[in-house]
Write a protein that holds these residues in place. Structure first.
Motif: not given
Length: 412
Positions: A346-352, A375-382, A404-412
């Motif tokens: 949603n507008k470049g960010t992860v949303a539920i 931010d979706v841009a902080d995630l890996s390409p996959a 939560a898993r995506l936040s950890a992967a993005a370094g949040g």
């Protein structure tokens, strides 16, 4: 020049005490008359009409001459019936249908009044040539009921046109048609057509070759289908060659001597203005409904209006139930979608999101439930590609675990 092989069969039926039908076959003329009026003289009416019309059995130079002669014969029979009622008031209300065919070379001439029928069977197809002069047929012709509704209408036996002491100048249907070798012409009383489906009649016409055998088979079909009414069948097969002339022959009431009581008292002839068949028998004849008075047509029309209103109410109720069922199904389906979640962008960010990842036309089946700071841009390409394609969750807790898993992967 073609010639028909003909046969005539009449049966009293399974319920009636007397046969009120009459039939005639001759060298050039073929007739079925179905008497109405019950004990008021239906048998007398059909016999008088058949015998008077049979006097028109002769060779005619043209089909037009035969058409005029048949029409005149039916009018003369109508007058004779009126005169008979004048002499015998106990026969008041008697009448008869008439369907007749005259052969002139390679043409058939029809004269018809009432609800007996003329059919043509040609090349495997059965066609009704005559039109029923009944109340329900008028309703069908005007589009007020369907043929299927007419078949079970409670007033389907009410005649609108008939020979008898009803109308001094009844309207007679006439028609000239070409005929050719192989044609089978059927004239029958409603004792056949009201009880045997047309496809069954066509089957007999197709598979039973010999003329008299086919006529008997049609009568048997009426009896096998319950056949409470008198049934009369006249069958003509048009064949090649000159053939031999058929001796005149009557069946049914016309085949026996007329018998009715003399009535010394006379009265003026009653000629109602309505063409509705106002038969008043001492005992009603169940094959033809017998109206009580000249206002009966209005009663029938009003009853049909009530039937139409009932059909409209039934249709509206059924339509309302169908709409309610559709709305209920839609609500159930929508509530089911709102118990599901998925993770997306949603507008470049992860949303539920709550709902399912589908739309019905312009209607979305999902809505934004919760935005995140990931931010979706902080995630890996996959991972970015997976989020953009959305990730389904079993429930809200599962969606929160995915975030939560995506936040950890993005370094949040």
């Amino acid at each position: 020049m073609t010639t028909p092989s003909s046969a005539a069969v009449s049966h009293v039926g399974k319920i009636r005490a007397s046969n009120q039908d009459s039939g005639y076959v001759g060298p050039n003329l073929f007739v079925v008359a179905d008497g109405v009026g019950g004990h008021a003289g239906g048998d007398v009416a059909s016999a008088i009409a058949a015998k008077r019309i049979a006097e028109a059995d002769q060779r005619y130079p043209t089909a037009q001459d035969a058409e005029f002669a048949l029409q005149s014969a039916l009018i003369a029979a109508n007058q004779l019936l009126a005169e008979t009622v004048f002499e015998h008031s106990e026969l008041t209300g008697m009448g008869t249908t008439v369907s007749a065919l005259a052969r002139v070379g390679d043409q058939m001439v029809m004269a018809h009044i009432g609800d007996s029928r003329v059919y043509l069977f040609r090349e495997g197809e059965l066609s009704q040539i005559s039109a029923d002069h009944t109340f329900v047929q008028r309703l069908v012709d005007s589009g007020r009921i369907t043929p299927e509704e007419a078949a079970v209408h409670p007033r389907r036996s009410v005649l609108m046109r008939v020979l008898g002491d009803v109308d001094a100048a009844p309207e007679i249907d006439t028609l000239i048609l070409e005929t050719r070798p192989g044609d089978r012409w059927l004239i029958c009383s409603d004792g056949l057509s009201s009880y045997v489906p047309e496809e069954r009649i066509a089957g007999v016409m197709m598979h039973v070759g010999e003329t008299e055998a086919a006529a008997y088979r049609l009568v048997k079909e009426a009896l096998d289908h319950g056949g409470p009414d008198n049934v009369t069948v006249v069958l003509l097969d048009v064949e090649d060659g000159p053939g031999e002339p058929h001796p005149p022959r009557f069946v049914g009431s016309a085949a026996v001597p007329l018998s009715f009581e003399n009535e010394t008292s006379r009265r003026p002839l009653r000629l109602p203005t309505l063409l509705l068949h106002p038969l008043k028998a001492t005992q009603p004849d169940p094959s033809h409904f017998e109206p009580d008075g000249e206002d009966y047509l209005d009663e029938l029309i009003e009853e049909d209006r009530r039937r139409a209103r009932r059909r409209r109410v039934t249709w509206l109720v059924m339509a309302g139930l169908a709409i309610a069922a559709i709305v209920t199904a839609c609500l159930v389906a929508y509530n089911w979608t709102q118990s599901h979640y998925f993770v997306g962008e949603n507008k470049g960010t992860v949303a539920i999101y709550r709902g399912v990842q589908q739309n019905i036309g312009p209607i979305s089946l999902s809505e934004l439930y919760q935005s995140t700071a990931i931010d979706v841009a902080d995630l890996s390409p996959a991972q970015r590609d997976t989020v953009k394609r959305t990730i389904s969750a079993d429930d809200l807790k599962d969606a929160l675990d995915i975030v939560a898993r995506l936040s950890a992967a993005a370094g949040g």
